[in-house]
Write a protein that holds these residues in place. Structure first.
Motif, PDB file in Angstrom:
ATOM      1  N   PRO A 143       0.821  -1.217   0.000  1.00 46.03           N
ATOM      2  CA  PRO A 143       0.000   0.000   0.000  1.00 46.03           C
ATOM      3  C   PRO A 143       0.855   1.266   0.000  1.00 46.03           C
ATOM      4  O   PRO A 143       1.864   1.353   0.701  1.00 46.03           O
ATOM      5  CB  PRO A 143      -0.810  -0.122   1.293  1.00 46.03           C
ATOM      6  CG  PRO A 143      -0.867  -1.600   1.556  1.00 46.03           C
ATOM      7  CD  PRO A 143       0.467  -2.120   1.115  1.00 46.03           C
ATOM      8  N   VAL A 144       0.419   2.244  -0.784  1.00 45.24           N
ATOM      9  CA  VAL A 144       1.172   3.485  -0.993  1.00 45.24           C
ATOM     10  C   VAL A 144       0.374   4.665  -0.433  1.00 45.24           C
ATOM     11  O   VAL A 144      -0.857   4.705  -0.536  1.00 45.24           O
ATOM     12  CB  VAL A 144       1.428   3.701  -2.504  1.00 45.24           C
ATOM     13  CG1 VAL A 144       2.088   5.046  -2.766  1.00 45.24           C
ATOM     14  CG2 VAL A 144       2.251   2.548  -3.077  1.00 45.24           C
ATOM     15  N   ALA A 145       1.075   5.625   0.148  1.00 45.72           N
ATOM     16  CA  ALA A 145       0.474   6.908   0.525  1.00 45.72           C
ATOM     17  C   ALA A 145       1.067   7.985  -0.372  1.00 45.72           C
ATOM     18  O   ALA A 145       2.292   8.118  -0.458  1.00 45.72           O
ATOM     19  CB  ALA A 145       0.737   7.235   1.984  1.00 45.72           C
ATOM     20  N   ALA A 146       0.222   8.745  -1.063  1.00 43.94           N
ATOM     21  CA  ALA A 146       0.675   9.752  -2.019  1.00 43.94           C
ATOM     22  C   ALA A 146       0.091  11.113  -1.666  1.00 43.94           C
ATOM     23  O   ALA A 146      -1.091  11.220  -1.311  1.00 43.94           O
ATOM     24  CB  ALA A 146       0.271   9.357  -3.436  1.00 43.94           C
ATOM     25  N   PHE A 147       0.915  12.141  -1.803  1.00 44.07           N
ATOM     26  CA  PHE A 147       0.520  13.507  -1.448  1.00 44.07           C
ATOM     27  C   PHE A 147       0.797  14.404  -2.649  1.00 44.07           C
ATOM     28  O   PHE A 147       1.927  14.454  -3.145  1.00 44.07           O
ATOM     29  CB  PHE A 147       1.305  13.976  -0.224  1.00 44.07           C
ATOM     30  CG  PHE A 147       1.208  13.035   0.945  1.00 44.07           C
ATOM     31  CD1 PHE A 147       0.196  13.165   1.880  1.00 44.07           C
ATOM     32  CD2 PHE A 147       2.120  11.992   1.096  1.00 44.07           C
ATOM     33  CE1 PHE A 147       0.094  12.285   2.951  1.00 44.07           C
ATOM     34  CE2 PHE A 147       2.029  11.109   2.154  1.00 44.07           C
ATOM     35  CZ  PHE A 147       1.008  11.255   3.088  1.00 44.07           C
ATOM     36  N   ILE A 223       5.986   5.877   0.130  1.00 39.95           N
ATOM     37  CA  ILE A 223       5.525   7.263   0.178  1.00 39.95           C
ATOM     38  C   ILE A 223       5.907   7.948  -1.131  1.00 39.95           C
ATOM     39  O   ILE A 223       7.036   7.810  -1.615  1.00 39.95           O
ATOM     40  CB  ILE A 223       6.176   8.034   1.351  1.00 39.95           C
ATOM     41  CG1 ILE A 223       6.085   7.248   2.655  1.00 39.95           C
ATOM     42  CG2 ILE A 223       5.546   9.414   1.479  1.00 39.95           C
ATOM     43  CD1 ILE A 223       4.694   6.886   3.090  1.00 39.95           C
ATOM     44  N   SER A 224       4.980   8.700  -1.701  1.00 37.25           N
ATOM     45  CA  SER A 224       5.287   9.533  -2.859  1.00 37.25           C
ATOM     46  C   SER A 224       4.745  10.932  -2.594  1.00 37.25           C
ATOM     47  O   SER A 224       3.573  11.090  -2.240  1.00 37.25           O
ATOM     48  CB  SER A 224       4.663   8.948  -4.131  1.00 37.25           C
ATOM     49  OG  SER A 224       5.007   9.735  -5.259  1.00 37.25           O
ATOM     50  N   PHE A 225       5.599  11.930  -2.778  1.00 41.55           N
ATOM     51  CA  PHE A 225       5.229  13.309  -2.450  1.00 41.55           C
ATOM     52  C   PHE A 225       5.688  14.252  -3.539  1.00 41.55           C
ATOM     53  O   PHE A 225       6.807  14.148  -4.040  1.00 41.55           O
ATOM     54  CB  PHE A 225       5.877  13.716  -1.115  1.00 41.55           C
ATOM     55  CG  PHE A 225       5.727  15.174  -0.778  1.00 41.55           C
ATOM     56  CD1 PHE A 225       4.541  15.661  -0.248  1.00 41.55           C
ATOM     57  CD2 PHE A 225       6.775  16.070  -0.991  1.00 41.55           C
ATOM     58  CE1 PHE A 225       4.403  17.017   0.069  1.00 41.55           C
ATOM     59  CE2 PHE A 225       6.648  17.420  -0.678  1.00 41.55           C
ATOM     60  CZ  PHE A 225       5.455  17.890  -0.144  1.00 41.55           C
ATOM     61  N   THR A 226       4.839  15.184  -3.894  1.00 41.84           N
ATOM     62  CA  THR A 226       5.205  16.306  -4.759  1.00 41.84           C
ATOM     63  C   THR A 226       4.867  17.592  -4.021  1.00 41.84           C
ATOM     64  O   THR A 226       3.731  17.783  -3.581  1.00 41.84           O
ATOM     65  CB  THR A 226       4.452  16.263  -6.099  1.00 41.84           C
ATOM     66  OG1 THR A 226       4.813  15.077  -6.801  1.00 41.84           O
ATOM     67  CG2 THR A 226       4.818  17.470  -6.953  1.00 41.84           C
TER      68      THR A 226
END
Length: 477
Positions: A143-147, A223-226
């Motif tokens: 599972p991934v959390a992306a912002f 985690i993926s964040f921009t």
């Protein structure tokens, strides 16, 4: 026309459990157009539970089936491009043409990653003995959390969602609360394509609370964040304490070098189009212009003329080519950059002021004689302000281009093949474009170095961030 905004958890559209909402403003008017729900901890836990369950289903779904579903979602997004574009313009401010282009590019990105789902190849490694078999396989990380930020409501989210789904991961995405409708349209496209419940979830809420809960949660694997470098470093540090993989697409301050032999007319036209797209609120926007002293005045004159003739207004007007800034914070920030530069001796060649008192409009602005200690020469401006300075030598221009800790995008204009090769090698940047601005296409790398982040959100490298590599070595006895 603006839709009702809800969260999406375990295949259901829902409000926050406590009923908290925040207003959504139209940046062209400053007036509210809707509300966005705010998640409580219980809602975030429900999203994690859903993603954990959805992952077990999706990881076992054959790659070809994932490919077909994603292609269907892309078509859904294309079919609703006109409506979605109006939503994005209403909440973010960019002209309708740009909003529609963003939506259609989002569909292209889904298509690209759908194809990559079928190409997560492993290896057979020749063994040192005849009774041993060595294979390397790729498996979804979990599972991934992306912002995602507000400047491209679809473009930033679709890269993360598509990469995760192509790899076989489930995902929770938290878009910006200021621009939720674009991502709502994206989630709806996947839901209508038949994506299993729990595989894709969308939440909104207090950013610090949501990020801390999701990043720290033991069931979130990636985690993926921009967003900004400052926030990205905080989130990466938090992820590091839990040994979680990250993809970080952070801030930039892209240098532009216009060499002595460049086509000044063409360079000015292309750079103006790139700079004032989305009112300069683009992470790869050209932001520090360096022009050879022999071409400096001609370039400043032409670029300023183009800037003066840009039609600024409500993005819903089809004749408008630059909309408002997205929120009052950006308006205040841009005013501050201009005031600081002028105080330090810069000259306002054109623009320099807010437009009217309704909405968040700012003039396309050109600054000359800008000293290196001005804030705009050191901090990412993220707005329609251009500092232009002269240079005299290749080494001088390169030193200035690489002076800052950013390394996302860099640009150069030259008609010399040798100069193009030299500057391409000299730039300290994750992406370099020479004589055009061909970044952010689905099939090519998209990512920065130094303080601009790590990992890629485009091309064949992007999906690797969502895969674990496993060696299986087996002997027959």
């Amino acid at each position: 026309m603006y839709p009702k905004i809800q969260m999406y958890i375990d295949g259901q559209w829902c409000a926050g459990s406590a009923g908290r909402v925040e207003p959504i403003l139209n940046p062209a008017t400053g007036q509210p157009i809707g509300d966005v729900p705010c998640a409580e901890i219980v809602d975030l836990q429900a999203a994690v539970d859903a993603a954990k369950k959805g992952f077990q289903t999706w990881r076992r779904t054959p790659a070809y089936a994932r490919y077909k579903l994603m292609r269907a979602a892309a078509e859904n997004l294309r079919n609703n491009a006109d409506q979605t574009a109006h939503w994005i313009t209403a909440e973010q401010g960019k002209p309708l043409a740009e909003a529609r282009m963003e939506t259609l590019l989002g569909a292209d990105l889904i298509d690209w990653f759908a194809e990559e789902a079928r190409r997560t190849y492993g290896q057979v490694v020749p063994a040192r003995a005849g009774n041993i078999r060595q294979i390397v396989v790729k498996e979804p990380v979990g599972p991934v959390a992306a912002f995602t930020p507000w400047n491209f409501p679809i473009n930033q989210a679709v890269r993360k969602i598509s990469s995760a789904l192509a790899a076989g991961c489930s995902i929770i995405v938290k878009p910006a609360e200021e621009t939720p409708a674009g991502c709502r349209a994206l989630v709806q496209a996947f839901a209508e394509a038949g994506l299993p419940d729990g595989v894709l979830n969308m939440v909104f809420g207090t950013p610090s609370q949501v990020s801390e809960f999701l990043i720290s949660h033991p069931d979130i694997a990636k985690i993926s964040f921009t967003g900004s470098t400052a926030v990205g470093k905080q989130l990466a540090a938090l992820a590091g304490t839990h040994m979680k993989r990250t993809t970080m697409e952070l801030g930039g301050h892209a240098p532009v070098i216009v060499f002595e032999d460049a086509n000044v007319e063409k360079a000015a036209e292309l750079l103006a189009a790139a700079k004032f797209r989305n009112a300069g609120q683009v992470c790869v926007s050209p932001t520090r212009f360096m022009v050879h002293e022999s071409q400096y005045q001609a370039f400043v004159d032409r670029f300023s003329d183009i800037a003066q003739n840009i039609k600024v207004g409500n993005g819903a007007d089809p004749d408008v080519t630059m909309g408002p800034l997205a929120n009052p914070r950006r308006l205040e920030a841009i005013e501050g950059f201009v005031q600081d530069a002028v105080t330090r001796g810069a000259t306002v060649r054109t623009g320099g002021s807010r437009i009217g008192n309704e909405g968040f409009f700012f003039q396309p602005t050109v600054l000359t004689d800008v000293p290196k200690d001005a804030r705009i020469m050191n901090e990412e401006p993220f707005g329609p302000v251009v500092p232009i300075t002269p240079f005299s030598s290749f080494d001088e221009a390169v030193a200035e281009a690489n002076r800052l800790p950013y390394g996302l995008a860099a640009y150069a204009y030259t008609r010399s093949a040798q100069t193009a090769a030299d500057i391409g090698a000299a730039f300290e940047s994750g992406m370099v474009a020479i004589n055009h601005h061909g970044l952010a296409l689905p099939e090519i790398h998209f990512g920065g170095i130094k303080d601009s982040g790590s990992g890629s959100e485009g091309g064949s490298d992007a999906i690797e961030g969502y895969l674990n590599t496993k060696l299986i070595t087996q002997a027959s006895l």
